[in-house]
Design an enzyme around this catalytic site. Structure first.
Site, short mmCIF file in Angstrom:
data_model
loop_
_atom_site.label_atom_id
_atom_site.label_comp_id
_atom_site.label_asym_id
_atom_site.label_seq_id
_atom_site.Cartn_x
_atom_site.Cartn_y
_atom_site.Cartn_z
N SER A 121 43.42 50.18 42.16
CA SER A 121 43.82 48.86 41.75
C SER A 121 42.76 47.87 42.51
O SER A 121 43.29 46.41 41.98
CB SER A 121 45.41 48.47 41.71
OG SER A 121 45.39 48.45 40.84
N LYS A 144 46.44 38.92 47.67
CA LYS A 144 47.07 39.13 46.64
C LYS A 144 47.95 38.86 46.69
O LYS A 144 49.21 39.35 47.33
CB LYS A 144 46.93 40.92 46.00
CG LYS A 144 47.27 41.22 44.98
CD LYS A 144 47.03 42.92 45.08
CE LYS A 144 47.76 43.90 43.57
NZ LYS A 144 47.86 44.53 43.94
N SER A 152 44.95 46.30 39.34
CA SER A 152 45.80 45.01 39.24
C SER A 152 45.41 43.83 40.31
O SER A 152 45.70 42.95 40.21
CB SER A 152 47.17 45.58 39.38
OG SER A 152 47.49 46.22 40.83
#
EC number: 3.5.1.75
Length: 517
Positions: free
Chosen positions: A197, A98, A173
């Site tokens: 997330s 990420k 996210s």
């Protein structure tokens, strides 16, 4: 010009004093400039001291920005190919990171135009651990702008599409990581979780995602949102992938204050045996307050299809020998409000006013990112999206006019929520509810107004945010398709009992194809 800070001018001293409402005479200004000289000398000495950096052990090239053909759902931010050790438990595994995690020499933007152009010079602790274990890092996965969205359309490189329906939100996210796993482009991925997330996109993309116990996995070298909420953890297409990756990245790190002495050198991080434990005799609690939300408070309403799907999964656990009963934790319903105060004011203090690193914690600080972000915030604040602007405005409002009173009260109250969960977990092994109350929602237009955008992107957190407050390990497990869209059930266990979540997920996976349940 001397290396290090320059002595302040009279105008600069007056400006600072005015910001704090402090009237000053010319004599007082001169006195403060004189007093500043000693600090300037210390700061200049500090400038000459070589800065301690996190290690970079493996060669790499900067990589490349993926083409549209390579990236149809916008799951990638950047591609690269970094080979780790020749042998190790992750040898042969292709991993996406990420884009909140520093990888030296590879561009990083945390989903935001404000950080575009920043290139870290260090590898985050978990990156080094994965490479030492033989992994190949194949790129940075896209994420939401500053990771402050639960939907999927604020990433500055373009909205990330749901693999089951590109017109719908994938959850966020860590949506890029979930999409890349769901579409088979990577074997494993890293996500971050402050309000859900990791688990939210795992639920809506039909993959497995574990938010570990707070502090179990070092956050060192990752972009912060709020130090008491920050988590980073594994995402995969199977419980085995979760166990394998967690076994590598978990464990002691002297540079991460989140561990607070709870994790020491030699802490056992082998989670692979949990895959064979099964759930026979395990006590599973169905959380009453995790179901049946009417949406009257603006949060996403429960879909009966989702509620029924998760309850059906409980019957599967019963069939595998688990004891299942319903429990009530009324504090679950107030947790979202507690999280709101901590998230709004905490992000404003750490992520914005603190230039992404904040102060008053003992650990490793990413000074290069802090400086880059500070300059960007000053020169082009208009690059903030509606979600981040909304958080900043609200957080600063409560700080400026209510003096962090509600932030402090929320931090005090979170311990009561933790105690409520602990009481149930003293009698049960796992607590279960839907990860997200509803099915994947339709994306709003990127040009929609602030109100529509923020509501669409931040109303999914009701069930997930609570475990970011309490620090309990929490995992989203795919448990069915409804109307062709994935449903995730959220499993929560005692602190540092992440292995029990893996055991339950593995048993459920072995019971049959979740897509047909």
């Amino acid at each position: 010009m001397s290396l290090g800070p320059e002595l302040a001018t009279k105008e600069q001293i007056r400006e600072i004093a005015a910001d704090y409402g402090l009237p000053m005479t010319d004599e007082e200004v001169a006195d403060h400039i004189e007093l500043l000289k000693g600090a300037i000398a210390s700061y200049r000495e500090l400038e000459h001291i070589p800065e301690r950096k996190l290690p970079v052990k493996y060669p790499r090239t900067p990589g490349w920005r993926p083409t549209t053909q390579e990236n149809p759902l916008n799951g990638w931010y950047w591609r690269c190919e970094i080979e780790g050790a020749k042998e190790g438990p992750l040898k042969g595994d292709r991993i996406a990171i990420k884009d909140v995690v520093c990888v030296a020499g590879v561009p990083m933007m945390n989903g935001s135009k404000l950080l575009e152009g920043y290139v870290p010079e260090i590898d985050a602790t978990i990156v080094t651990r994965m490479l030492d274990a033989g992994a190949t890092i194949v790129g940075k996965s896209a994420c939401e702008d500053f990771s402050f969205s639960a939907g999927g359309m604020t990433c500055s490189t373009g909205p990330v599409g749901n693999p089951y329906d590109p017109t719908r939100n994938p959850g966020a996210s860590s949506n890029g990581s979930a999409v890349l796993i769901s579409t088979g482009q990577v074997d494993l991925a890293i996500g971050g979780d402050q309000g859900g997330s990791i688990r939210l996109p795992s639920a809506w993309c039909g993959v497995y995602g574990l938010k570990p116990t707070y502090g179990l996995v070092p956050y060192t070298g990752c972009a912060m949102i709020e130090g008491t909420l920050d988590h980073v953890g594994p995402m995969a297409s199977s419980p085995k992938g979760i166990a394998k990756l967690l076994s590598v990245i978990a464990g002691y790190d002297a540079d991460d204050p989140r561990q607070q002495g709870r994790i020491v050198p030699g802490f056992d991080t082998n989670y692979l045996p949990a895959l064979e434990r099964g759930v026979k005799g395990m006590k599973i609690a169905i959380l009453k307050e995790g179901f049946g939300h009417d949406g009257s408070d603006g949060m996403l309403a429960s879909d009966p299809l989702v509620d029924d799907c998760v309850r059906s999964a409980m019957e599967t656990f019963r069939g595998l020998g688990a004891e299942v009963a319903e429990v009530s934790i009324p504090e679950h319903l107030t947790a979202w409000h507690i999280w709101t105060a901590i998230g709004l004011e905490g992000f404003t203090a750490f992520g914005v006013n603190g230039n992404g690193v904040g102060t008053n914690w003992n650990g490793w600080y990413n000074t290069s990112m802090a400086e880059y972000l500070a300059r960007a915030m000053k020169s082009r604040p208009y690059d903030m999206p509606a979600t981040v602007r909304s958080v900043l405005i609200r957080g600063e409002y409560f700080r400026r006019y209510y003096h962090n009173r509600y932030y402090g009260k929320a931090q005090n109250q979170r311990h009561l929520i933790n105690e409520a969960y602990d009481r149930v977990l003293s009698e049960y092994d796992i607590i279960v509810c839907p990860t997200i109350p509803g099915l994947p929602t339709k994306m709003v237009d990127r040009d929609a107004g602030t109100l529509d955008t923020v509501v669409n992107q931040l109303n999914q957190l009701r069930n997930t945010a609570v475990c970011d407050l309490t620090g309990h390990p929490s995992m989203s497990v795919p448990c069915g398709l409804r109307e062709g869209l994935p449903v995730g059930m959220m499993l929560t266990a005692k602190h540092f009992d992440d292995a029990t979540l893996i055991a339950a997920a593995a048993a459920f996976e072995a019971a049959g194809d979740w897509r047909k349940m």
